[in-house]
Design a protein around this motif. Structure first.
Motif, PDB file in Angstrom:
ATOM      1  N   ARG A  90      10.805  -7.349  11.372  1.00 27.58           N
ATOM      2  CA  ARG A  90      10.617  -7.815  10.042  1.00 27.58           C
ATOM      3  C   ARG A  90      10.540  -6.562   8.904  1.00 27.58           C
ATOM      4  O   ARG A  90      10.524  -5.243   9.535  1.00 27.58           O
ATOM      5  N   LEU A 145      -5.564  -8.405   6.958  1.00 28.88           N
ATOM      6  CA  LEU A 145      -5.635  -7.028   7.002  1.00 28.88           C
ATOM      7  C   LEU A 145      -4.509  -6.276   7.863  1.00 28.88           C
ATOM      8  O   LEU A 145      -4.678  -5.460   8.386  1.00 28.88           O
ATOM      9  N   GLY A 146      -3.253  -6.701   7.443  1.00 21.95           N
ATOM     10  CA  GLY A 146      -2.088  -6.331   7.953  1.00 21.95           C
ATOM     11  C   GLY A 146      -1.631  -5.318   7.147  1.00 21.95           C
ATOM     12  O   GLY A 146      -2.124  -4.580   6.318  1.00 21.95           O
ATOM     13  N   VAL A 147      -0.411  -4.771   7.213  1.00 23.56           N
ATOM     14  CA  VAL A 147      -0.008  -3.916   6.471  1.00 23.56           C
ATOM     15  C   VAL A 147      -0.203  -3.995   4.717  1.00 23.56           C
ATOM     16  O   VAL A 147      -0.632  -2.936   4.443  1.00 23.56           O
ATOM     17  N   LEU A 148      -0.147  -5.019   4.357  1.00 21.70           N
ATOM     18  CA  LEU A 148      -0.036  -5.180   2.786  1.00 21.70           C
ATOM     19  C   LEU A 148      -1.543  -5.595   2.677  1.00 21.70           C
ATOM     20  O   LEU A 148      -2.123  -4.742   1.561  1.00 21.70           O
ATOM     21  N   ARG A 168      -7.111 -11.933  12.292  1.00 25.62           N
ATOM     22  CA  ARG A 168      -7.150 -12.611  13.427  1.00 25.62           C
ATOM     23  C   ARG A 168      -7.769 -11.726  14.595  1.00 25.62           C
ATOM     24  O   ARG A 168      -8.610 -12.211  15.107  1.00 25.62           O
ATOM     25  N   SER A 169      -7.412 -10.462  14.701  1.00 24.13           N
ATOM     26  CA  SER A 169      -8.048  -9.663  15.690  1.00 24.13           C
ATOM     27  C   SER A 169      -9.154  -8.581  15.146  1.00 24.13           C
ATOM     28  O   SER A 169      -8.988  -8.373  13.767  1.00 24.13           O
ATOM     29  N   LYS A 171     -11.039  -5.485  13.470  1.00 26.35           N
ATOM     30  CA  LYS A 171     -10.552  -4.302  12.835  1.00 26.35           C
ATOM     31  C   LYS A 171     -11.646  -3.386  12.539  1.00 26.35           C
ATOM     32  O   LYS A 171     -12.850  -3.971  12.106  1.00 26.35           O
ATOM     33  N   PRO A 226      -0.639 -13.784  -3.341  1.00 33.77           N
ATOM     34  CA  PRO A 226       0.733 -13.254  -3.162  1.00 33.77           C
ATOM     35  C   PRO A 226       1.055 -13.470  -1.878  1.00 33.77           C
ATOM     36  O   PRO A 226       2.268 -13.039  -1.284  1.00 33.77           O
ATOM     37  N   ASP A 252       1.603 -16.615  -6.795  1.00 30.32           N
ATOM     38  CA  ASP A 252       2.887 -16.178  -6.748  1.00 30.32           C
ATOM     39  C   ASP A 252       3.620 -16.905  -6.166  1.00 30.32           C
ATOM     40  O   ASP A 252       5.123 -16.746  -6.113  1.00 30.32           O
ATOM     41  N   TYR A 313       4.302 -14.230  13.468  1.00 36.03           N
ATOM     42  CA  TYR A 313       4.520 -13.240  12.540  1.00 36.03           C
ATOM     43  C   TYR A 313       4.653 -12.001  13.070  1.00 36.03           C
ATOM     44  O   TYR A 313       4.404 -11.668  14.386  1.00 36.03           O
TER      45      TYR A 313
HETATM   46  P1  NAP Z   1       1.368  -8.269   8.649  1.00 37.51           P
HETATM   47  O1  NAP Z   1       1.079  -6.904   8.835  1.00 37.51           O
HETATM   48  O2  NAP Z   1       2.000  -9.057   9.804  1.00 37.51           O
HETATM   49  O3  NAP Z   1      -0.366  -8.757   8.621  1.00 37.51           O
HETATM   50  C1  NAP Z   1      -0.826 -10.151   8.516  1.00 37.51           C
HETATM   51  C2  NAP Z   1      -2.247 -10.265   8.424  1.00 37.51           C
HETATM   52  O4  NAP Z   1      -2.596 -11.687   8.534  1.00 37.51           O
HETATM   53  C3  NAP Z   1      -2.716  -9.538   9.872  1.00 37.51           C
HETATM   54  O5  NAP Z   1      -4.150  -8.704   9.332  1.00 37.51           O
HETATM   55  C4  NAP Z   1      -2.997 -10.643  10.767  1.00 37.51           C
HETATM   56  O6  NAP Z   1      -4.200 -10.224  11.583  1.00 37.51           O
HETATM   57  C5  NAP Z   1      -3.632 -11.694   9.757  1.00 37.51           C
HETATM   58  N1  NAP Z   1      -3.451 -12.703  10.237  1.00 37.51           N
HETATM   59  C6  NAP Z   1      -2.316 -13.751  10.674  1.00 37.51           C
HETATM   60  N2  NAP Z   1      -2.606 -14.803  11.050  1.00 37.51           N
HETATM   61  C7  NAP Z   1      -4.035 -15.203  10.874  1.00 37.51           C
HETATM   62  C8  NAP Z   1      -4.975 -16.129  11.461  1.00 37.51           C
HETATM   63  N3  NAP Z   1      -4.552 -17.052  11.949  1.00 37.51           N
HETATM   64  N4  NAP Z   1      -6.275 -15.850  11.100  1.00 37.51           N
HETATM   65  C9  NAP Z   1      -6.703 -14.503  10.859  1.00 37.51           C
HETATM   66  N5  NAP Z   1      -5.817 -13.589  10.584  1.00 37.51           N
HETATM   67  C10 NAP Z   1      -4.540 -13.503  10.550  1.00 37.51           C
HETATM   68  O7  NAP Z   1       1.766  -8.900   7.256  1.00 37.51           O
HETATM   69  P2  NAP Z   1       1.943  -8.220   5.902  1.00 37.51           P
HETATM   70  O8  NAP Z   1       3.085  -7.229   6.049  1.00 37.51           O
HETATM   71  O9  NAP Z   1       0.617  -7.585   5.370  1.00 37.51           O
HETATM   72  O10 NAP Z   1       2.533  -9.187   4.891  1.00 37.51           O
HETATM   73  C11 NAP Z   1       1.444 -10.583   4.852  1.00 37.51           C
HETATM   74  C12 NAP Z   1       2.376 -11.622   4.028  1.00 37.51           C
HETATM   75  O11 NAP Z   1       2.515 -11.315   2.849  1.00 37.51           O
HETATM   76  C13 NAP Z   1       3.583 -11.828   4.660  1.00 37.51           C
HETATM   77  O12 NAP Z   1       3.703 -12.689   5.903  1.00 37.51           O
HETATM   78  C14 NAP Z   1       4.233 -12.541   3.619  1.00 37.51           C
HETATM   79  O13 NAP Z   1       4.325 -13.831   3.715  1.00 37.51           O
HETATM   80  C15 NAP Z   1       3.455 -12.019   2.361  1.00 37.51           C
HETATM   81  N6  NAP Z   1       4.426 -11.378   1.332  1.00 37.51           N
HETATM   82  C16 NAP Z   1       4.653 -11.766   0.151  1.00 37.51           C
HETATM   83  C17 NAP Z   1       5.248 -10.945  -0.811  1.00 37.51           C
HETATM   84  C18 NAP Z   1       5.379 -11.537  -2.169  1.00 37.51           C
HETATM   85  O14 NAP Z   1       6.354 -10.954  -3.154  1.00 37.51           O
HETATM   86  N7  NAP Z   1       4.829 -12.458  -2.720  1.00 37.51           N
HETATM   87  C19 NAP Z   1       6.104  -9.920  -0.385  1.00 37.51           C
HETATM   88  C20 NAP Z   1       5.874  -9.543   0.887  1.00 37.51           C
HETATM   89  C21 NAP Z   1       4.906 -10.206   1.685  1.00 37.51           C
HETATM   90  P3  NAP Z   1      -4.095  -9.338  12.751  1.00 37.51           P
HETATM   91  O15 NAP Z   1      -4.212  -8.076  11.940  1.00 37.51           O
HETATM   92  O16 NAP Z   1      -5.332  -9.481  13.615  1.00 37.51           O
HETATM   93  O17 NAP Z   1      -2.448  -9.370  13.486  1.00 37.51           O
END
Ligand code: NAP
Length: 313
Positions: A90, A145-148, A168-169, A171, A226, A252, A313
Motif C-alpha cells: 500500500r 496508531l499506524g503510520v498516520l 490492535r497490537s 505499542k 479522516p 472527511d 490492512y
Molecule cells: P496503518 O499504518 O495500517 O495503521 C492502521 C492502524 O489502525 C494501526 O495502528 C492498527 O493497529 C490500527 N487498527 C487496525 N485495525 C484495528 C482494530 N481492529 N482495532 C484496533 N486498532 C486497529 O494505516 P495508516 O497509514 O496510518 O492509515 C490509516 C487509514 O487512514 C487508512 O487505512 C485510510 O483508510 C485512511 N486515510 C485517509 C486519507 C484521507 O485523505 N482521508 C488519506 C490516507 C489514509 P496495529 O498498529 O496494531 O496494526
C-alpha cells in the motif's frame, strides 16, 4: 538485466502527472525506466502500479507480476480481490503522512482554541472569560496508531497535548498513553475530549463508533474522522450531536462518496464536511515509494508496506 515492465494502472488523466515523477524516482533508484508504460501484454508485466478506480479488477492474466503497488493508503477495495495472488503493497509516503498530520493538527487546534465560538461571536460583545486551556490540559485520543495515527499523535504531543492512542497490537510510543485491543478501547474513548479516528476500513473496525462507544466519550467531545466513513454509525453520531453529547464533528470520509447532497451531515450546524481531502497521494512523493519497492523487487529484497490480507490492512 532486462528492464522490468512496469504498468501504470490508474485513471488515464493521472498519467501526465505521474509519468515524469515516476521516471525521475525510478532513475534515482537505479531502475531502468524503458518498461514504464500504460499499456502492456499482461503476461509481460513485472509490476503493477495500481489505483482501484482504474477499472482493473482481474489480475489473473498478470502471470509473472512480482507485485501490485497501490497508489492509495486505504486498501479496503483491494484486499478482497482473490485474483491478486502476488504481494500487495500500500502507499506510505512523506506527502500522505505530512498532509494528514497537518489536517489533524489544524482541526484539533480549531476545536481546542474554540475558534468556532469566536467566529460566531463577532457581534460587538467583549467576552474576556472565554479563554482556551493550554494544550497540556486538553485530552486528545487517536484511534489507530499506524503510520498516520502515530505521526499525528506525536505532533500533537510535541506541542503539549495530553495524547492517548489505540491500536490492535500493544505499542509503546514516547509521550503517548497507548491502549490496545477491546479492553483498551473504552479507556481510550474516556480520555477523548477530542477524538481522531485514523483506522482502516476492515470487518473489525466497521461501525466502531456507535451508540455504545460514543457514550464512553466525555460530554461535549469533538470528533475528527479522516480515517474511513464506515468507522462511524451515522445515525448514532447524529443522535449524539443532537443531545449535545458530541459537540461537533469534522468528517472527511463517508460511507458513500461523494456524500449525497441530501445527507443530514451537510445541514448540521455543528458538522464540518470536507470532501476526502485530508491527505492526498501526491505524484512526487508517492513515486519515491513506488520506485523504492521496484528497486527492492529487482534486488530480491522484501517489499515495504506489504498488506496483511488476513487483517485487511
Ligand atoms: P496503518 O499504518 O495500517 O495503521 C492502521 C492502524 O489502525 C494501526 O495502528 C492498527 O493497529 C490500527 N487498527 C487496525 N485495525 C484495528 C482494530 N481492529 N482495532 C484496533 N486498532 C486497529 O494505516 P495508516 O497509514 O496510518 O492509515 C490509516 C487509514 O487512514 C487508512 O487505512 C485510510 O483508510 C485512511 N486515510 C485517509 C486519507 C484521507 O485523505 N482521508 C488519506 C490516507 C489514509 P496495529 O498498529 O496494531 O496494526
Amino acid at each position: 538485466m532486462p528492464s522490468p515492465t512496469i504498468l501504470f494502472a490508474a485513471k488515464s488523466e493521472k498519467w501526465a502527472e505521474y509519468e515524469p515523477a515516476l521516471r525521475m524516482a525510478l532513475q534515482k533508484a537505479g531502475v531502468d525506466t524503458t518498461g514504464l508504460t500504460t499499456e502492456a501484454d499482461p503476461a509481460e508485466v513485472d509490476y503493477i502500479i495500481y489505483a482501484p478506480n482504474s477499472g482493473l479488477q482481474d489480475f489473473t492474466p498478470f502471470t509473472r507480476a512480482k507485485a501490485v503497488l497501490s497508489l492509495w493508503a486505504g486498501v479496503e477495495d483491494i484486499v478482497g480481490n482473490e485474483t491478486i495472488t502476488m504481494p500487495l503493497a500500500r502507499m506510505v509516503d512523506y506527502g500522505l503522512t505530512q498532509g494528514m498530520l497537518e489536517f489533524v493538527m489544524g482541526h484539533v487546534l480549531r476545536y481546542h482554541l474554540m475558534i468556532d465560538d469566536f467566529l460566531a461571536g463577532q457581534d460587538g460583545v467583549w467576552r474576556p472569560n472565554l479563554v482556551p486551556p493550554l494544550a497540556r490540559d486538553r485530552k486528545v485520543t487517536i484511534l489507530g496508531l499506524g503510520v498516520l495515527g502515530a505521526a499525528a499523535a506525536q505532533s500533537l504531543a510535541r506541542i503539549g497535548f495530553d495524547v492517548a492512542g489505540w491500536s490492535r497490537s500493544p505499542k509503546s510510543i514516547e509521550g503517548i498513553a497507548c491502549y490496545h485491543g477491546e479492553d483498551g478501547l473504552f479507556d481510550a474513548m474516556r480520555h477523548a475530549e477530542i477524538l481522531v479516528t485514523l483506522l482502516p476500513d476492515t470487518a473489525a473496525t466497521r461501525g466502531l463508533i456507535n451508540q455504545t462507544t460514543l457514550a464512553a466519550l466525555p460530554h461535549g467531545a469533538k470528533i475528527i474522522n479522516p480515517g474511513r466513513g464506515s468507522l462511524i454509525e451515522d445515525a448514532a453520531l447524529l443522535a449524539a450531536l443532537d443531545t449535545g453529547k458530541i459537540a461537533a464533528a469534522t468528517l472527511d470520509v463517508f460511507t458513500i462518496e461523494p456524500l449525497p447532497a441530501s445527507h443530514p451531515y451537510w445541514r448540521h450546524p455543528r458538522v464540518t464536511v470536507t470532501p476526502h481531502i485530508a491527505s492526498a497521494t501526491r505524484a512526487e512523493t508517492a513515486s519515491e515509494t513506488i520506485a523504492e519497492n521496484i528497486r527492492r523487487g529487482e534486488a530480491g529484497e522484501t517489499l515495504l508496506h506489504l498488506v496483511d490480507r488476513a487483517a485487511g490492512y
